[in-house]
Design a protein around this motif. Structure first.
Motif, PDB file in Angstrom:
ATOM      1  N   PHE A 299      18.951  90.593 -47.507  1.00  0.00           N
ATOM      2  CA  PHE A 299      19.660  89.677 -48.403  1.00  0.00           C
ATOM      3  C   PHE A 299      21.124  89.538 -47.982  1.00  0.00           C
ATOM      4  O   PHE A 299      21.651  88.421 -47.900  1.00  0.00           O
ATOM      5  CB  PHE A 299      19.569  90.174 -49.842  1.00  0.00           C
ATOM      6  N   ALA A 300      21.786  90.656 -47.703  1.00  0.00           N
ATOM      7  CA  ALA A 300      23.199  90.599 -47.319  1.00  0.00           C
ATOM      8  C   ALA A 300      23.385  89.879 -45.989  1.00  0.00           C
ATOM      9  O   ALA A 300      24.265  89.008 -45.850  1.00  0.00           O
ATOM     10  CB  ALA A 300      23.772  92.020 -47.238  1.00  0.00           C
ATOM     11  N   VAL A 301      22.560  90.209 -45.016  1.00  0.00           N
ATOM     12  CA  VAL A 301      22.720  89.635 -43.679  1.00  0.00           C
ATOM     13  C   VAL A 301      22.398  88.150 -43.678  1.00  0.00           C
ATOM     14  O   VAL A 301      23.140  87.333 -43.109  1.00  0.00           O
ATOM     15  CB  VAL A 301      21.823  90.393 -42.681  1.00  0.00           C
ATOM     16  N   TYR A 302      21.297  87.765 -44.310  1.00  0.00           N
ATOM     17  CA  TYR A 302      20.898  86.361 -44.256  1.00  0.00           C
ATOM     18  C   TYR A 302      21.771  85.480 -45.146  1.00  0.00           C
ATOM     19  O   TYR A 302      21.879  84.271 -44.913  1.00  0.00           O
ATOM     20  CB  TYR A 302      19.420  86.212 -44.587  1.00  0.00           C
ATOM     21  N   ALA A 303      22.395  86.047 -46.152  1.00  0.00           N
ATOM     22  CA  ALA A 303      23.404  85.294 -46.890  1.00  0.00           C
ATOM     23  C   ALA A 303      24.548  84.928 -45.943  1.00  0.00           C
ATOM     24  O   ALA A 303      25.041  83.786 -45.945  1.00  0.00           O
ATOM     25  CB  ALA A 303      23.929  86.109 -48.071  1.00  0.00           C
ATOM     26  N   ALA A 304      24.965  85.880 -45.125  1.00  0.00           N
ATOM     27  CA  ALA A 304      26.010  85.595 -44.142  1.00  0.00           C
ATOM     28  C   ALA A 304      25.562  84.526 -43.158  1.00  0.00           C
ATOM     29  O   ALA A 304      26.311  83.588 -42.853  1.00  0.00           O
ATOM     30  CB  ALA A 304      26.396  86.876 -43.399  1.00  0.00           C
ATOM     31  N   LEU A 305      24.339  84.647 -42.652  1.00  0.00           N
ATOM     32  CA  LEU A 305      23.857  83.685 -41.670  1.00  0.00           C
ATOM     33  C   LEU A 305      23.755  82.287 -42.264  1.00  0.00           C
ATOM     34  O   LEU A 305      24.033  81.288 -41.589  1.00  0.00           O
ATOM     35  CB  LEU A 305      22.487  84.119 -41.131  1.00  0.00           C
TER      36      LEU A 305
END
Length: 483
Positions: free
Chosen positions: A270-276
């Motif tokens: 969730f954290a990483v793909y929010a950034a992406l």
């Protein structure tokens, strides 16, 4: 059709099945890639602001994230080939509506329909390989499907940029129609029908409807800065959790989250793909609106990310298989965050080799270190019999993160209103990249603190790695386990 009767990959039928599934998944992945590149031209043509562009992406992602798990269940119940064909036809028809849109409202409505069709199409592509190709050849078939999917992702920016400059932004939607026609004809003629005999007796329609309403309320609230809608969305998410806990046929089995590793990996996702989601939405706009790049050049600017992932994801997955996922899932987001800091060099008249490429390379390297170990951790945390639903849940988490990031990030960074002020957009882009870097570092911290060795790790023969970098597209590397 029994397992003994399934065609081998080397047979004519096997090759036709592979062609249909590759083209089907490529239609969705290409569309996701090229829409980002077209956003500035769409904004200019339809006279819309940042919110309109947010909805152009999020209209699709909203319905896709809401219904993708239901789409997979429908295929198991009604027939995987039938639902796949429905999805392809619906995607083509919605693409035509996108291409003839005369205002932003019509385009967003068509994108919403496109997302519904994508939720039928996307899960069916790999399911057809698993159910229609002989067990002995499924590993090779999935590898070819993954490889060609990666090639499509790499060609997408070039093809999209070229089409936009040659024939306008509408062409990126019309190109889906002939591809979809080929997919439908081949699928109906060559691909056998299949069902899941062990599927639950009923579909979790209430869960699907409530989660769609929840994500819709959150998206509206974040884009239009309406706190009441955000609260309503959060309350509806709580209702969704209650429904899933009480259902005997849940869309998202709560038992999956009994695994600490599965829960931790999805928090990282969730954290990483929010950034992406934020990066791929805003970077293309920055390149065109501020740096003065053409659609073709802005599309080509991010191709190295896909190429690096194609080259390095498999070695990263093999390393994690031997040494565990914790180190690459901690280091990968930090590398990607460093790449975003380098991307802050992009400004007016940015030079590609000195201002763009270094950040793109470091960012791509970080994703290559992270993605395959991340999905391997998801699958390694559950029994092999639950690998399919675990991968689907992880995919839905990634899409939801991207959806909410595109909705919230421009407002948080001060990017609002008209696209006509490059100075204001440049300032907001810098703030947004720092926020995205913070999300990546949060993902790194979660991995470092929460991850330990999984109960078992999928073997490389049983997983695939498909790097894709479209912000509205599928998770960057969904891995699926074959039975």
């Amino acid at each position: 059709m029994s397992t003994e009767e399934l065609p081998r990959l080397g047979s004519a039928t096997g090759r036709w099945i592979l062609l249909a599934t590759i083209l089907g998944s490529s239609v969705a992945s290409l569309d996701a890639t090229v829409v980002n590149i077209a956003l500035p031209r769409i904004g200019e043509s339809l006279d819309t602001d940042v919110a309109g562009l947010q909805w152009t992406l999020n209209g699709y992602t909203l319905t896709l994230a809401s219904f993708i798990l239901l789409g997979g269940s429908l295929g198991d119940h009604l027939g995987r080939r039938k639902v796949f064909v429905w999805g392809v036809i619906g995607f083509a028809l919605a693409s035509v509506l996108c291409g003839v849109a005369v205002n932003i409202e019509m385009l967003v409505g068509a994108r919403i329909l496109q997302g519904v069709a994508g939720a039928l199409l996307t899960p069916g592509s790999l399911a057809l390989i698993s159910s229609s190709i002989d067990q002995r050849d499924q590993g090779a078939a999935i590898g070819l499907w993954s490889g060609f999917g990666g090639v499509a992702g790499a060609l997408g920016p070039f093809l999209g940029g070229w089409l936009i400059e040659l024939a306008g932004w509408q062409s990126i939607f019309f190109i889906n129609v002939p591809l979809a026609l080929v997919v439908v004809l081949v699928t109906l003629k060559q691909v056998p029908e299949s069902h899941d005999p062990n599927a639950a007796a009923r579909l979790d329609i209430p869960g699907a409807v409530v989660v769609a309403l929840a994500l819709g309320a959150l998206t509206f609230g974040l884009i239009d800065k309406m706190a009441l809608l955000v609260v309503a969305g959060l309350l509806l998410l709580a209702v969704f959790v209650v429904i899933e806990l009480r259902s005997d046929h849940p869309l998202v089995p709560p038992s999956l989250f009994a695994s600490r590793i599965f829960t931790a990996a999805n928090l990282v996702t969730f954290a990483v793909y929010a950034a992406l989601g934020g990066v791929f939405f805003l970077l293309i706009l920055q390149l065109q609106l501020v740096a003065g790049y053409s659609p073709l050049m802005s599309g080509m600017a991010t191709v190295p990310v896909t190429l690096i992932m194609l080259a390095l994801s498999a070695p990263a997955g093999r390393w994690a298989q031997v040494h565990g996922a914790r180190i690459p899932m901690t280091a990968g987001p930090l590398l990607a965050a460093a790449g975003l800091v380098l991307l802050l060099r992009i400004g007016p008249d940015a030079t590609y080799l000195t201002d763009v490429l270094p950040g793109v390379l470091v960012f791509g390297l970080g994703l290559s270190v992270l993605v395959a170990p991340l999905t391997g951790a998801v699958l390694g945390a559950v029994p092999s019999s639950e690998a399919g639903i675990a991968s689907g849940v992880n995919n839905a988490v990634a899409r939801t993160a991207q959806l909410l990031a595109v909705a919230a990030l421009p407002g948080l960074a001060g990017i609002t209103g008209s696209l006509g002020d490059p100075v204001e957009f440049d300032r907001g882009f810098g703030v947004a990249m720092w926020i995205c870097a913070g999300l990546l570092m949060t993902g790194s911290l979660l991995a470092a603190v929460l991850l330990r060795a999984p109960r078992h790790t999928p073997t490389l023969d049983n997983v695939d790695c498909m790097p894709q970098c479209g912000v509205a597209g599928p998770a960057l590397a969904p891995l699926h386990k074959t039975e």
